[in-house]
Design a protein around this motif. Structure first.
Motif, PDB file in Angstrom:
ATOM      1  N   ARG A  16      31.751  55.956 -30.059  1.00  0.00           N
ATOM      2  CA  ARG A  16      30.889  56.040 -31.247  1.00  0.00           C
ATOM      3  C   ARG A  16      31.595  56.845 -32.331  1.00  0.00           C
ATOM      4  NH1 ARG A  16      26.696  58.424 -27.751  1.00  0.00           N
ATOM      5  NH2 ARG A  16      27.131  60.255 -29.033  1.00  0.00           N
ATOM      6  N   ALA A  17      31.152  56.670 -33.562  1.00  0.00           N
ATOM      7  CA  ALA A  17      31.764  57.357 -34.698  1.00  0.00           C
ATOM      8  C   ALA A  17      31.607  58.872 -34.620  1.00  0.00           C
ATOM      9  CB  ALA A  17      31.163  56.839 -36.005  1.00  0.00           C
ATOM     10  N   ASP A  18      30.576  59.347 -33.925  1.00  0.00           N
ATOM     11  CA  ASP A  18      30.312  60.790 -33.878  1.00  0.00           C
ATOM     12  C   ASP A  18      30.970  61.486 -32.681  1.00  0.00           C
ATOM     13  OD1 ASP A  18      28.778  59.789 -31.808  1.00  0.00           O
ATOM     14  OD2 ASP A  18      26.919  60.803 -32.414  1.00  0.00           O
ATOM     15  N   GLN A  19      31.907  60.799 -32.001  1.00  0.00           N
ATOM     16  CA  GLN A  19      32.501  61.373 -30.795  1.00  0.00           C
ATOM     17  C   GLN A  19      33.938  61.842 -30.972  1.00  0.00           C
ATOM     18  OE1 GLN A  19      31.290  58.006 -28.078  1.00  0.00           O
ATOM     19  NE2 GLN A  19      30.573  59.716 -26.835  1.00  0.00           N
ATOM     20  N   SER A  36      35.225  47.589 -32.887  1.00  0.00           N
ATOM     21  CA  SER A  36      35.203  47.132 -31.502  1.00  0.00           C
ATOM     22  C   SER A  36      35.378  45.628 -31.384  1.00  0.00           C
ATOM     23  CB  SER A  36      33.896  47.555 -30.828  1.00  0.00           C
ATOM     24  OG  SER A  36      33.814  48.967 -30.742  1.00  0.00           O
ATOM     25  N   ARG A  52      30.387  53.154 -21.982  1.00  0.00           N
ATOM     26  CA  ARG A  52      29.940  52.613 -23.260  1.00  0.00           C
ATOM     27  C   ARG A  52      31.071  52.720 -24.270  1.00  0.00           C
ATOM     28  NH1 ARG A  52      26.150  57.321 -24.538  1.00  0.00           N
ATOM     29  NH2 ARG A  52      27.504  58.749 -25.667  1.00  0.00           N
ATOM     30  N   PRO A 109      25.796  48.834 -29.139  1.00  0.00           N
ATOM     31  CA  PRO A 109      26.677  49.218 -28.016  1.00  0.00           C
ATOM     32  C   PRO A 109      26.046  49.033 -26.652  1.00  0.00           C
ATOM     33  CG  PRO A 109      25.887  51.149 -29.192  1.00  0.00           C
ATOM     34  CD  PRO A 109      25.507  49.974 -30.022  1.00  0.00           C
ATOM     35  N   CYS A 128      37.613  57.273 -34.638  1.00  0.00           N
ATOM     36  CA  CYS A 128      36.176  57.357 -34.872  1.00  0.00           C
ATOM     37  C   CYS A 128      35.809  57.032 -36.323  1.00  0.00           C
ATOM     38  CB  CYS A 128      35.665  58.747 -34.495  1.00  0.00           C
ATOM     39  SG  CYS A 128      35.696  59.046 -32.706  1.00  0.00           S
ATOM     40  N   ASP A 188      29.603  47.278 -32.235  1.00  0.00           N
ATOM     41  CA  ASP A 188      29.424  48.593 -32.867  1.00  0.00           C
ATOM     42  C   ASP A 188      27.970  48.835 -33.266  1.00  0.00           C
ATOM     43  OD1 ASP A 188      32.047  49.518 -32.583  1.00  0.00           O
ATOM     44  OD2 ASP A 188      32.705  48.445 -34.368  1.00  0.00           O
ATOM     45  N   SER A 207      27.252  48.305 -22.345  1.00  0.00           N
ATOM     46  CA  SER A 207      27.186  49.600 -21.659  1.00  0.00           C
ATOM     47  C   SER A 207      26.561  49.441 -20.275  1.00  0.00           C
ATOM     48  CB  SER A 207      26.370  50.594 -22.483  1.00  0.00           C
ATOM     49  OG  SER A 207      26.938  50.781 -23.761  1.00  0.00           O
ATOM     50  N   LEU A 227      36.053  52.633 -36.591  1.00  0.00           N
ATOM     51  CA  LEU A 227      35.662  51.843 -35.423  1.00  0.00           C
ATOM     52  C   LEU A 227      35.695  50.355 -35.756  1.00  0.00           C
ATOM     53  CD1 LEU A 227      32.603  53.711 -33.860  1.00  0.00           C
ATOM     54  CD2 LEU A 227      34.962  53.677 -33.049  1.00  0.00           C
TER      55      LEU A 227
END
Length: 200
Positions: free
Chosen positions: A33-36, A74, A30, A12, A69, A9, A16, A72
Motif C-alpha cells: 500500500r502507499a502508506d507502507q 500493481s 496482500r 487489494p 510506495c 490497487d 489478499s 504504486l
C-alpha cells in the motif's frame, strides 16, 4: 474468477489472503500500500547481508521503499507482502515482486535459448523472506498463494528474475519443488546462474 490487474490497487482484497505457519502464527498476504513506506524500508534495511547477496532486483534502502510506495502500479509490478501482527503493529516478513510481463535482460537470454516469452501471459518473480522467517514455511505458503492467484491475472508461465545462483542450492530446490525447470545457464557478475521457468 478472472481478475483485471488494473483493479488491484483500488481493490487489494481481491488478491489478499492469510495462512498459518507451522508455529501457529497467522501470516497475511496482500499487495503493498502507499502508506507502507516506513514498514517496507524497515524490512529492506533489516535483511542480512547473506539474504541480500542472493536477491538483487533493486537496492534495499528507505529511498527505494519510498519510491515504490509513491508510484504504486500493481497492474505492471505486483509487490506482494507477507506480514504478521506483532502486538497491533504490522511487521513485513516477506516480499515477493511479480513483474506482470518480462524484463529485457531475461528476454534476451530466453531468446538465445529459442524460448519465446510473452508480456501478455508470462510473469517474472523475485521473492525474499526475512531472515527470522526463513526455513519456517513462509516462502512455500507465499508461493502457493501466488500459484493460485497468477492464473486469475491471465498469467500462464512464471520465470525467475535474473535467474537463480548456482551456489544457492536451497533456492534451486525450492523452485524445483514448485514446478520450475532449468532451461539454461549463464554467467553474470562472476557468478554462474540457472534460468528457470514454471507453467502455471
Amino acid at each position: 474468477m478472472r481478475i483485471d490487474p488494473s483493479t488491484i490497487d483500488a481493490q487489494p482484497d481481491l488478491v489478499s489472503s492469510s495462512a498459518m505457519l507451522a508455529s501457529g502464527q497467522r501470516v497475511y498476504f496482500r499487495p503493498l500500500r502507499a502508506d507502507q513506506a516506513a514498514a517496507l524500508g524497515a524490512y529492506f534495511t533489516g535483511l542480512s547481508q547473506a539474504t541480500r547477496w542472493v536477491y538483487g532486483p533493486h537496492p534495499f534502502d528507505q529511498e527505494t521503499a519510498d519510491g515504490f510506495c509513491a508510484a504504486l502500479d500493481s497492474a505492471h509490478t505486483l509487490r506482494m507482502l507477507a506480514w504478521v501482527d506483532e502486538e497491533g503493529v504490522e511487521r513485513i516478513v516477506g516480499y515477493f515482486v511479480v513483474e506482470l510481463g518480462v524484463r529485457d535482460g531475461d528476454r534476451r537470454r530466453y531468446d538465445a535459448l529459442g524460448l519465446a516469452l510473452h508480456d501478455e501471459t508470462d510473469c517474472t518473480l523475485a521473492p525474499s523472506v526475512a531472515d527470522a522467517y526463513q526455513s519456517q514455511g513462509l516462502g512455500s505458503l507465499m508461493m502457493q498463494h501466488l500459484l493460485g492467484l497468477l492464473p486469475r491475472l491471465g498469467r500462464q508461465r512464471m520465470l525467475l528474475w535474473g535467474g537463480v545462483r548456482v551456489d544457492n542450492p536451497r533456492a534451486v530446490h525450492f523452485y524445483t519443488k514448485f514446478g520450475f525447470r532449468r532451461v539454461g545457464d549463464f554467467e553474470a557478475g562472476g557468478t554462474n546462474n540457472y534460468d528457470m521457468i514454471a507453467d502455471l
